[in-house]
Design an enzyme around this catalytic site. Structure first.
Site, PDB file in Angstrom:
ATOM      1  CG  ASP A   1      -1.928   1.126   1.224  1.00  0.00           C
ATOM      2  OD1 ASP A   1      -1.627   2.174   0.613  1.00  0.00           O
ATOM      3  OD2 ASP A   1      -3.006   0.968   1.825  1.00  0.00           O
ATOM      4  CG  HIS A   2       1.057   4.243  -3.186  1.00  0.00           C
ATOM      5  ND1 HIS A   2      -0.081   3.734  -3.764  1.00  0.00           N
ATOM      6  CD2 HIS A   2       0.895   5.589  -3.171  1.00  0.00           C
ATOM      7  CE1 HIS A   2      -0.892   4.720  -4.093  1.00  0.00           C
ATOM      8  NE2 HIS A   2      -0.321   5.867  -3.740  1.00  0.00           N
TER       9      HIS A   2
ATOM     10  CG  HIS B   1      -4.595   3.954  -0.696  1.00  0.00           C
ATOM     11  ND1 HIS B   1      -3.523   3.092  -0.762  1.00  0.00           N
ATOM     12  CD2 HIS B   1      -4.951   4.204  -1.978  1.00  0.00           C
ATOM     13  CE1 HIS B   1      -3.260   2.829  -2.028  1.00  0.00           C
ATOM     14  NE2 HIS B   1      -4.103   3.491  -2.777  1.00  0.00           N
TER      15      HIS B   1
END
Length: 510
Positions: free
Chosen positions: A197-198, A260
């Site tokens: 999950d950036h 996110h």
């Protein structure tokens, strides 16, 4: 002697990436061209990759190694962020780039990959350590994991490690998320899986931990006694940008909040871990996510608002509505905006609303966390019967600029005691004077090192789906057509304002 900040890991940049190969499935896709290869090149530029390093790209397109290198060179030059391009360095880096054409559903391709990795291990001295990166369509994740397992590539020999990075989405709903889990675990153990999950790789999101647990000034205030509410906003000024067909099947709640923004919420609200170590930190995040109240179907409309943008004229520019976007059905019921009031049922946060919103075609691109503190118990400063003291506000900015702002009240110059809000600001760029690594640089290094702290675990995925699934169910069974209900270029539907007004709150204008 000064005590070291336990949340500043001095080895994070000093720990060396071990010799390894990175195998990218979907090497001809946008993520590889825009993020993965530019990030790997930047790591090479900073001398953070070992001599024994290689990249193997896999996609269906027929291409030679040299063709692949030229294509990736063009991509790196185009998408490299705030960094120079060094041709000599690229030429050296490109010698470790290889390509294999094949389909993820073809067992023979994995046998060819196995043989190619053996050759590369000898030529590049990678010690057979391999990081597999799934940058394909989500429907191919299980197929790729099984293909690797059947070819014997999920387990390394003679101490070599094998890890699998999986891009979100982790399923389309609770049922598909569990099916994906079974497919991945058929050949890979949980400790081999890195669900990326950036957002968790962004510096400001990581800095939440340092800010809370490295500063005794703030942590004692981080609870229901002092905090009135928390707002998490992820607004985009763009529309679906040619991805209408994909987005129509996804929507804002699935695309942003389920993964996110719930991970950001968990980082803001989690309890301190005993040590700064992957299992301990992720245990606390998972525990927090499991504390989110699960709404009954009858409660969803009280706590969640869906929106879809319609056509508008913004700044003299005509903007189309979602239903007029290319590839979108004219009667699509997709949410391009979602706002949810989450409630955390534990002793620290009981009664404190966490408002999370995300949307496309907003007035500006911004992602931040706004923590609103309670009013003072008794105000001394009244001007003409109006309390001029406003609540303190702490803002953690994630993008476009990363930093922290603290708003408090100060006396306005002049006669009388009239207060006005002022801010103290911290900006990453001006304070540290150095380039901030991109989220993918951080997360790629962590995966190659074997540090899963910033990666999502399966129990966290399940808890996130459990929190949003009742909302998805209600929205998916709508019989009326409320869309579009906000104009492109606005801050969303009026119902989202009413969501906060019930508690006397309002959205902060970012």
């Amino acid at each position: 002697m000064a005590q070291a900040n336990p949340f500043q890991d001095p080895l994070r940049f000093e720990r060396r990436v071990p010799p390894c190969a990175v195998v990218i499935f979907g090497a001809n896709g946008d993520l590889t061209k825009r993020k993965l290869l530019p990030s790997l090149y930047r790591l090479a530029f900073e001398r953070r990759l070992p001599q024994g390093f290689a990249v193997v790209g896999i996609s269906r397109t027929e291409m030679s190694d040299e063709d692949f290198r030229k294509k990736m060179e063009a991509s790196v030059k185009e998408f490299l962020e705030n960094s120079p391009f060094d041709q000599d360095l690229w030429d050296d880096f490109a010698r470790g780039l290889f390509y294999l054409a094949g389909d993820v559903g073809d067992d023979a391709m994995y046998q060819r990959l196995s043989a190619r990795l053996d050759e590369i291990a000898q030529a590049r001295q990678t010690a057979s350590n391999t990081l597999f990166y799934l940058s394909t369509q989500p429907s191919h994740y299980g197929t790729a994991a099984r293909g690797l397992g059947r070819a014997g590539l999920a387990r390394g020999a003679n101490g070599a490690w094998r890890r699998l990075v999986v891009e979100k989405p982790f399923g389309h709903d609770q049922t598909s998320a569990r099916e994906l889990e079974l497919a991945l675990h058929e050949h890979f153990a949980e400790e081999q899986l890195y669900r990326i999950d950036h957002y968790l790789g962004k510096e400001t999101v990581q800095n939440i931990l340092a800010f809370r647990f490295g500063n005794p000034l703030f942590e004692p205030l981080w609870n229901r006694q002092y905090i009135n509410s928390v707002q998490i906003t992820a607004a985009e000024s763009i529309g679906v940008e040619g991805r209408g067909g994909y987005y129509q099947e996804t929507g804002a709640l699935r695309d942003m909040i389920q993964n996110h923004l719930l991970q950001v919420l968990a980082t803001v609200a989690m309890e301190p871990s005993a040590v700064f170590e992957a299992t301990a930190v992720r245990d606390e995040r998972a525990k927090l996510l499991r504390s989110i109240r699960i709404y009954k179907p009858s409660e969803v409309d009280q706590h969640a608002v869906a929106g879809q943008y319609g056509p508008a004229n913004a700044g003299g520019k005509e903007l189309v509505g979602f239903r007029q976007e290319e590839g979108v059905d004219a009667k699509a019921m997709t949410d391009t905006y979602a706002a949810v009031e989450f409630q955390i049922e534990n002793w620290r946060w009981a009664g404190v609303p966490f408002y999370v919103r995300t949307g496309k075609r907003m007035p500006k691109r911004v992602t931040d966390i706004a923590i609103r503190f309670n009013h003072v118990p008794h105000s001394l400063f009244m001007t003409e019967g109006v309390d001029t003291a406003r609540p303190n506000l702490l803002i953690l900015r994630i993008q476009p600029e990363e930093g922290i702002s603290l708003r408090f009240s100060s006396k306005q110059p002049g006669p009388g005691m009239k207060l006005r809000p002022v801010s103290m600001d911290f900006n990453y760029g001006s304070s540290f004077g150095s380039r901030t690594p991109t989220a993918y640089e951080t997360l790629l290094v962590d995966a190659m090192i074997g540090d899963a702290t910033l990666y999502t675990r399966q129990d966290m995925v399940e808890a996130s789906w459990e929190a949003v699934q009742p909302i998805l169910n209600v929205w998916g069974n709508r019989t009326d057509d409320p869309f579009p209900n906000y104009e492109a270029g606005s801050w969303g539907p009026k119902a989202a304002d009413e969501l906060l007004a019930r508690r006397g709150n309002e959205w902060r204008l970012a």
